[in-house]
Design an enzyme around this catalytic site. Sequence first.
Site, PDB file in Angstrom:
ATOM      1  N   THR A  79       0.829  -1.213   0.000  1.00  0.00           N
ATOM      2  CA  THR A  79       0.000   0.000   0.000  1.00  0.00           C
ATOM      3  C   THR A  79       0.864   1.265   0.000  1.00  0.00           C
ATOM      4  O   THR A  79       0.332   2.377   0.052  1.00  0.00           O
ATOM      5  CB  THR A  79      -0.922   0.057   1.239  1.00  0.00           C
ATOM      6  OG1 THR A  79      -0.098   0.147   2.402  1.00  0.00           O
ATOM      7  CG2 THR A  79      -1.829  -1.159   1.327  1.00  0.00           C
ATOM      8  N   TYR A 124       4.000   4.059  -1.204  1.00  0.00           N
ATOM      9  CA  TYR A 124       4.208   4.951  -2.350  1.00  0.00           C
ATOM     10  C   TYR A 124       4.745   4.176  -3.546  1.00  0.00           C
ATOM     11  O   TYR A 124       4.251   4.309  -4.672  1.00  0.00           O
ATOM     12  CB  TYR A 124       5.187   6.048  -1.913  1.00  0.00           C
ATOM     13  CG  TYR A 124       5.462   7.081  -2.978  1.00  0.00           C
ATOM     14  CD1 TYR A 124       4.466   7.950  -3.401  1.00  0.00           C
ATOM     15  CD2 TYR A 124       6.723   7.189  -3.550  1.00  0.00           C
ATOM     16  CE1 TYR A 124       4.716   8.901  -4.374  1.00  0.00           C
ATOM     17  CE2 TYR A 124       6.988   8.135  -4.516  1.00  0.00           C
ATOM     18  CZ  TYR A 124       5.985   8.994  -4.936  1.00  0.00           C
ATOM     19  OH  TYR A 124       6.236   9.924  -5.902  1.00  0.00           O
ATOM     20  N   GLY A 183       5.126   0.662  -3.371  1.00  0.00           N
ATOM     21  CA  GLY A 183       4.493  -0.658  -3.339  1.00  0.00           C
ATOM     22  C   GLY A 183       3.275  -0.765  -4.247  1.00  0.00           C
ATOM     23  O   GLY A 183       3.107  -1.734  -4.991  1.00  0.00           O
ATOM     24  N   ARG A 195      -1.437  -6.935   6.193  1.00  0.00           N
ATOM     25  CA  ARG A 195      -1.019  -7.037   7.589  1.00  0.00           C
ATOM     26  C   ARG A 195      -2.203  -6.726   8.499  1.00  0.00           C
ATOM     27  O   ARG A 195      -2.838  -5.666   8.346  1.00  0.00           O
ATOM     28  CB  ARG A 195       0.110  -6.042   7.892  1.00  0.00           C
ATOM     29  CG  ARG A 195       1.417  -6.359   7.209  1.00  0.00           C
ATOM     30  CD  ARG A 195       2.523  -5.368   7.621  1.00  0.00           C
ATOM     31  NE  ARG A 195       2.183  -3.994   7.347  1.00  0.00           N
ATOM     32  CZ  ARG A 195       2.041  -3.040   8.270  1.00  0.00           C
ATOM     33  NH1 ARG A 195       2.202  -3.324   9.552  1.00  0.00           N
ATOM     34  NH2 ARG A 195       1.742  -1.804   7.936  1.00  0.00           N
ATOM     35  N   LYS A 225      -6.131   2.077   3.331  1.00  0.00           N
ATOM     36  CA  LYS A 225      -5.350   0.885   2.976  1.00  0.00           C
ATOM     37  C   LYS A 225      -6.263  -0.268   2.598  1.00  0.00           C
ATOM     38  O   LYS A 225      -6.009  -0.982   1.638  1.00  0.00           O
ATOM     39  CB  LYS A 225      -4.445   0.477   4.143  1.00  0.00           C
ATOM     40  CG  LYS A 225      -3.253   1.394   4.326  1.00  0.00           C
ATOM     41  CD  LYS A 225      -2.187   0.726   5.190  1.00  0.00           C
ATOM     42  CE  LYS A 225      -1.077   1.720   5.487  1.00  0.00           C
ATOM     43  NZ  LYS A 225       0.252   1.140   5.330  1.00  0.00           N
ATOM     44  N   LYS A 280      20.228  -0.979   5.070  1.00  0.00           N
ATOM     45  CA  LYS A 280      20.026  -1.774   3.847  1.00  0.00           C
ATOM     46  C   LYS A 280      21.178  -2.772   3.672  1.00  0.00           C
ATOM     47  O   LYS A 280      20.974  -3.890   3.179  1.00  0.00           O
ATOM     48  CB  LYS A 280      19.861  -0.851   2.629  1.00  0.00           C
ATOM     49  CG  LYS A 280      18.482  -0.154   2.635  1.00  0.00           C
ATOM     50  CD  LYS A 280      18.243   0.757   1.438  1.00  0.00           C
ATOM     51  CE  LYS A 280      16.821   1.353   1.513  1.00  0.00           C
ATOM     52  NZ  LYS A 280      16.500   2.268   0.414  1.00  0.00           N
ATOM     53  N   ARG A 317      21.153  -6.815   3.295  1.00  0.00           N
ATOM     54  CA  ARG A 317      21.878  -7.513   2.214  1.00  0.00           C
ATOM     55  C   ARG A 317      22.731  -8.652   2.787  1.00  0.00           C
ATOM     56  O   ARG A 317      22.769  -9.746   2.227  1.00  0.00           O
ATOM     57  CB  ARG A 317      22.812  -6.543   1.477  1.00  0.00           C
ATOM     58  CG  ARG A 317      22.109  -5.644   0.507  1.00  0.00           C
ATOM     59  CD  ARG A 317      23.125  -4.925  -0.345  1.00  0.00           C
ATOM     60  NE  ARG A 317      22.489  -4.013  -1.272  1.00  0.00           N
ATOM     61  CZ  ARG A 317      23.105  -3.447  -2.307  1.00  0.00           C
ATOM     62  NH1 ARG A 317      24.379  -3.687  -2.523  1.00  0.00           N
ATOM     63  NH2 ARG A 317      22.467  -2.635  -3.123  1.00  0.00           N
ATOM     64  N   HIS A 358      20.974  12.798   2.329  1.00  0.00           N
ATOM     65  CA  HIS A 358      20.838  12.173   1.007  1.00  0.00           C
ATOM     66  C   HIS A 358      20.945  13.225  -0.104  1.00  0.00           C
ATOM     67  O   HIS A 358      21.602  12.997  -1.114  1.00  0.00           O
ATOM     68  CB  HIS A 358      19.526  11.386   0.923  1.00  0.00           C
ATOM     69  CG  HIS A 358      19.467  10.272   1.939  1.00  0.00           C
ATOM     70  ND1 HIS A 358      18.339   9.535   2.169  1.00  0.00           N
ATOM     71  CD2 HIS A 358      20.399   9.780   2.782  1.00  0.00           C
ATOM     72  CE1 HIS A 358      18.579   8.638   3.118  1.00  0.00           C
ATOM     73  NE2 HIS A 358      19.828   8.773   3.507  1.00  0.00           N
TER      74      HIS A 358
HETATM   75  P1  NDP Z   1       6.242   4.026   2.334  1.00  0.00           P
HETATM   76  O1  NDP Z   1       6.616   5.001   3.412  1.00  0.00           O
HETATM   77  O2  NDP Z   1       5.223   4.436   1.365  1.00  0.00           O
HETATM   78  O3  NDP Z   1       5.804   2.673   3.095  1.00  0.00           O
HETATM   79  C1  NDP Z   1       5.688   1.469   2.396  1.00  0.00           C
HETATM   80  C2  NDP Z   1       4.910   0.459   3.157  1.00  0.00           C
HETATM   81  O4  NDP Z   1       5.673  -0.074   4.235  1.00  0.00           O
HETATM   82  C3  NDP Z   1       3.649   0.930   3.875  1.00  0.00           C
HETATM   83  O5  NDP Z   1       2.618   1.235   2.991  1.00  0.00           O
HETATM   84  C4  NDP Z   1       3.343  -0.301   4.710  1.00  0.00           C
HETATM   85  O6  NDP Z   1       2.784  -1.293   3.864  1.00  0.00           O
HETATM   86  C5  NDP Z   1       4.748  -0.743   5.091  1.00  0.00           C
HETATM   87  N1  NDP Z   1       5.015  -0.344   6.490  1.00  0.00           N
HETATM   88  C6  NDP Z   1       5.121   0.907   6.976  1.00  0.00           C
HETATM   89  N2  NDP Z   1       5.324   0.865   8.308  1.00  0.00           N
HETATM   90  C7  NDP Z   1       5.348  -0.435   8.652  1.00  0.00           C
HETATM   91  C8  NDP Z   1       5.514  -1.128   9.886  1.00  0.00           C
HETATM   92  N3  NDP Z   1       5.686  -0.484  11.044  1.00  0.00           N
HETATM   93  N4  NDP Z   1       5.487  -2.469   9.860  1.00  0.00           N
HETATM   94  C9  NDP Z   1       5.319  -3.130   8.709  1.00  0.00           C
HETATM   95  N5  NDP Z   1       5.145  -2.531   7.504  1.00  0.00           N
HETATM   96  C10 NDP Z   1       5.164  -1.208   7.500  1.00  0.00           C
HETATM   97  O7  NDP Z   1       7.583   3.543   1.573  1.00  0.00           O
HETATM   98  P2  NDP Z   1       8.204   4.128   0.246  1.00  0.00           P
HETATM   99  O8  NDP Z   1       7.446   3.611  -0.929  1.00  0.00           O
HETATM  100  O9  NDP Z   1       8.400   5.584   0.411  1.00  0.00           O
HETATM  101  O10 NDP Z   1       9.662   3.461   0.267  1.00  0.00           O
HETATM  102  C11 NDP Z   1       9.935   2.180  -0.292  1.00  0.00           C
HETATM  103  C12 NDP Z   1      11.435   2.080  -0.573  1.00  0.00           C
HETATM  104  O11 NDP Z   1      11.820   3.075  -1.519  1.00  0.00           O
HETATM  105  C13 NDP Z   1      12.348   2.280   0.643  1.00  0.00           C
HETATM  106  O12 NDP Z   1      13.413   1.364   0.586  1.00  0.00           O
HETATM  107  C14 NDP Z   1      12.876   3.689   0.483  1.00  0.00           C
HETATM  108  O13 NDP Z   1      14.153   3.877   1.085  1.00  0.00           O
HETATM  109  C15 NDP Z   1      12.932   3.833  -1.032  1.00  0.00           C
HETATM  110  N6  NDP Z   1      12.761   5.227  -1.466  1.00  0.00           N
HETATM  111  C16 NDP Z   1      13.630   5.755  -2.393  1.00  0.00           C
HETATM  112  C17 NDP Z   1      13.482   7.077  -2.827  1.00  0.00           C
HETATM  113  C18 NDP Z   1      14.382   7.623  -3.866  1.00  0.00           C
HETATM  114  O14 NDP Z   1      14.289   8.822  -4.202  1.00  0.00           O
HETATM  115  N7  NDP Z   1      15.247   6.821  -4.440  1.00  0.00           N
HETATM  116  C19 NDP Z   1      12.402   7.944  -2.297  1.00  0.00           C
HETATM  117  C20 NDP Z   1      11.521   7.268  -1.406  1.00  0.00           C
HETATM  118  C21 NDP Z   1      11.707   5.966  -0.999  1.00  0.00           C
HETATM  119  P3  NDP Z   1       1.504  -2.200   4.239  1.00  0.00           P
HETATM  120  O15 NDP Z   1       0.722  -1.466   5.260  1.00  0.00           O
HETATM  121  O16 NDP Z   1       0.806  -2.364   2.924  1.00  0.00           O
HETATM  122  O17 NDP Z   1       2.058  -3.480   4.746  1.00  0.00           O
END
Ligand code: NDP
Length: 313
Positions: free
Chosen positions: A13, A15, A17, A36, A45, A139, A143, A271
């Site tokens: 759910t 950004y 995903g 979840r 969600k 990260k 890995r 960053h």
């Molecule tokens: P989000 O902040 O949108 O979160 C993604 C999902 O993580 C949530 O929707 C939820 O999914 C799950 N989540 C959040 N909190 C919890 C928790 N406490 N326990 C379990 N699951 C949880 O993530 P992004 O899409 O922003 O980031 C995804 C990846 O992309 C990351 O690795 C980030 O570092 C990277 N990124 C890279 C960027 C770039 O410019 N290169 C910019 C932004 C992000 P659900 O509820 O569906 O399980």
Amino acid sequence: MGLKSKVLIIGATGYLGKRLVNASLQQGHETYVLRRPEIGVDIEKIQMLLSFKKQGAHLVTGSFSDHRSLVEALKQVDVVICAVSGVHIRSHQILLQLKLVDAIKEAGNIKRFLPSEFGTDPARMADALEPGRVTFDDKMVVRKAIEDAGIPFTYVSANCFAGYMVGGLCQPGHILPSRESVLLLGDGNKKSIFVDEDDIAAYTIRTINDPRTCNKTVYIRPSENILSQREVVELWEKLIGKQLEKSSLSEQDFINIMRGQGYAEQVGLTHYYHVFYEGCLTNFEIGDDAEEACALYPDIKYTKVADYLKQYL
Ligand code: NDP
């Protein structure tokens, strides 16, 4: 489009995903989405999950706090993509994936795991500044666990999400482009790489059963989107038919300002520092031990920054 897989998407759910779910369905994979129980009554969600189901995805219940539930979910699929959060101003849960690695080890059937990476290659950030290095360090911990367990992997290095960086003309704290002025980071000439998030998802899904990407890092480097901040600004100026007023922030002033911010903001600013003052995304060649997504999948027509910017007109 080749072989089809059974793909489980975790963090669906989010950004990125939600885009991964759409791309997986579009590319014809049997798509599973982790639901979840902790999301409780989060109606947004729930409705998003129901919309995935409507499009043909299977919802599977599982929690990071319930090892057995994760193992059972994993047993239904071949490929796992995790897009759990990793941006401090939103949420940072990268190390939760260690539980997923344990479950993948036990399930024993996963042919490919793509952990939540999708940014700067953490393996190149051993000298990154505090506190933002936590993103790369965590990260790398994940890995190591994956590689110690012998799980086949692909690491996707997606460079800058366009929505964060192009929209704000590469300025921290901005997400929409001004028609008046812009603050350049240093001389604004360091090259960065910008990728539309839907394209990131499309390239990512293409890698999942490609033998060329197994146990490798895949960088996404769309050649026309390798641009400096100044070049992004110029593209915007061309679209609006007007020059922006420009000022510049020196490296030292950037660091001083950063040090006065809260923890989450400092992580994000670190960053920006590495990308726009250091040029960390473009200061290396991709070696034989890695792949580049646009070269692997030239049939994907990526969004160019100039076109991406048009939505802000
Ligand atoms: P989000 O902040 O949108 O979160 C993604 C999902 O993580 C949530 O929707 C939820 O999914 C799950 N989540 C959040 N909190 C919890 C928790 N406490 N326990 C379990 N699951 C949880 O993530 P992004 O899409 O922003 O980031 C995804 C990846 O992309 C990351 O690795 C980030 O570092 C990277 N990124 C890279 C960027 C770039 O410019 N290169 C910019 C932004 C992000 P659900 O509820 O569906 O399980």
